[in-house]
Scaffold this active site. Structure first.
Site, mmCIF file in Angstrom:
data_model
loop_
_atom_site.group_PDB
_atom_site.id
_atom_site.type_symbol
_atom_site.label_atom_id
_atom_site.label_comp_id
_atom_site.label_asym_id
_atom_site.label_seq_id
_atom_site.Cartn_x
_atom_site.Cartn_y
_atom_site.Cartn_z
ATOM 1 N N ASP A 263 0.783 -0.592 -0.428
ATOM 2 C CA ASP A 263 -0.107 0.010 0.253
ATOM 3 C C ASP A 263 1.408 1.095 0.270
ATOM 4 O O ASP A 263 0.489 2.254 -0.403
ATOM 5 C CB ASP A 263 -1.345 -0.169 0.816
ATOM 6 N N SER A 264 2.205 0.621 0.268
ATOM 7 C CA SER A 264 3.276 2.025 -0.184
ATOM 8 C C SER A 264 2.778 3.116 -1.772
ATOM 9 O O SER A 264 3.496 3.779 -1.703
ATOM 10 C CB SER A 264 4.987 1.919 -0.253
ATOM 11 N N ASP B 245 -1.112 -6.028 -0.194
ATOM 12 C CA ASP B 245 -1.250 -5.539 1.699
ATOM 13 C C ASP B 245 -3.578 -4.750 1.135
ATOM 14 O O ASP B 245 -3.987 -4.628 0.311
ATOM 15 C CB ASP B 245 -0.631 -3.985 1.085
ATOM 16 N N GLU C 168 -1.225 -5.355 8.834
ATOM 17 C CA GLU C 168 0.048 -4.970 10.097
ATOM 18 C C GLU C 168 -0.708 -4.511 11.305
ATOM 19 O O GLU C 168 -1.845 -5.139 10.906
ATOM 20 C CB GLU C 168 -0.526 -3.127 9.215
ATOM 21 N N GLU D 192 9.634 -4.141 10.074
ATOM 22 C CA GLU D 192 10.021 -3.297 9.794
ATOM 23 C C GLU D 192 10.507 -2.078 10.810
ATOM 24 O O GLU D 192 9.430 -1.415 12.068
ATOM 25 C CB GLU D 192 8.813 -2.106 8.500
#
Ligand code: KIV
Length: 271
Positions: free
Chosen positions: A49-50, A88, A120, A187
């Site tokens: 989703d970056s 994602d 996440e 991360e």
């Protein structure tokens, strides 16, 4: 894809079995061209989703939608044939509970052909991960600096620099592994904590801004190619593609302006 190139992807169980073995190579991809170029070299392609920041110029990933993920995910699957493709789950598409997560994840997998989803969160997401896995949806977890929680974390801050914060992140990593995640992205955590997480969980850890001792590494492709303006200190630029693009754009503009493009061989003759 050409008909001579059969699709033979790394499976989720084969990927899971890479724990402690040869380092896993992962990169992000959002489009067919990048997927085609990266696929021969990587074990995993993440439709991250970056893309909200890299492709759409958003400040955070919070505005990314399921529709955006589905469109880019389908492109990456079309452009690859070997890598495990993970997509994602965007912010707001799974946090409400297991049923919402199943609806979103099943839609993403059905519409894209990706093999797994990533979400996440640690302890708070363990029940959701177990629910998805029991219903046939492989899940890659993501702990440490979780960008979708940017407003709770107060920014994109490195986690675990202070040892007092370690137990929470260790509990997160343990929880997602026990819930059935097949891998976990770690991360933005201090190096010794990333090493410790890799020791204590039975699934592969994929580091980004973490430690060379993780079971694998992932970077945002545009960052490592030199296509993004500002990159964090943990990114190594393996190319300066930005300068190459700039040179090509300048050469094109000059050739159009002096009418040397298109040349005769670049035009169609009349019959
Ligand atoms: O969205 C993304 O690209 C990611 C990677 C940075 C791991 O989650």
């Amino acid at each position: 894809m050409s008909s001579q190139s059969p699709v033979r992807r790394i499976t989720v169980p084969a990927f899971r079995a890479r724990k402690g073995g040869e380092p896993i190579v992962a990169l992000t991809a959002y489009d067919v061209a990048t997927a085609r170029l990266a696929d021969p070299h990587v074990d995993l392609l993440l439709v991250g989703d970056s893309l909200g920041m890299v492709v759409y110029g958003m400040d955070t990933t919070l505005g990314v939608t399921l529709d955006m993920m589905a469109a880019h995910g389908a492109a990456v699957v079309r452009g690859s044939r070997r890598a495990l493709v993970v997509i994602d789950m965007p912010f707001g598409s799974y946090e409400q509970g297991p049923a919402q997560a199943f609806a979103s994840a099943s839609r993403l997998l059905a519409q894209t052909g990706a093999q797994a989803v990533k979400l996440e969160g640690g302890v708070a997401m363990a029940e959701t991960i177990a629910f998805l896995v029991r219903r046939g949806i492989p899940v890659c977890a993501h702990v440490g600096l979780t960008p979708q929680a940017v407003n709770v974390l107060g920014g994109f801050r490195v986690q675990g620099r202070d040892r007092s914060g370690w137990p929470i992140i260790e509990a997160d990593a343990r929880a997602v592994a026990e819930a059935g995640a097949f891998a976990v992205v770690v991360e933005g955590v201090a190096e010794p904590l990333a090493r410790r997480l890799t020791e204590i969980v039975s699934i592969p850890t994929i580091g980004i801004g973490a430690s060379a001792q993780c079971d694998g590494q992932i970077l945002v492709t545009e960052d490592m190619l030199g296509l993004t303006e500002h990159v964090p200190s943990f990114v190594r630029r393996f190319a300066d593609a930005g300068s190459r693009f700039d040179g090509a754009f300048a050469a094109y503009a000059a050739a159009v302006r002096d009418r040397s493009f298109p040349a005769l061989e670049e035009t169609y003759a009349a019959r």
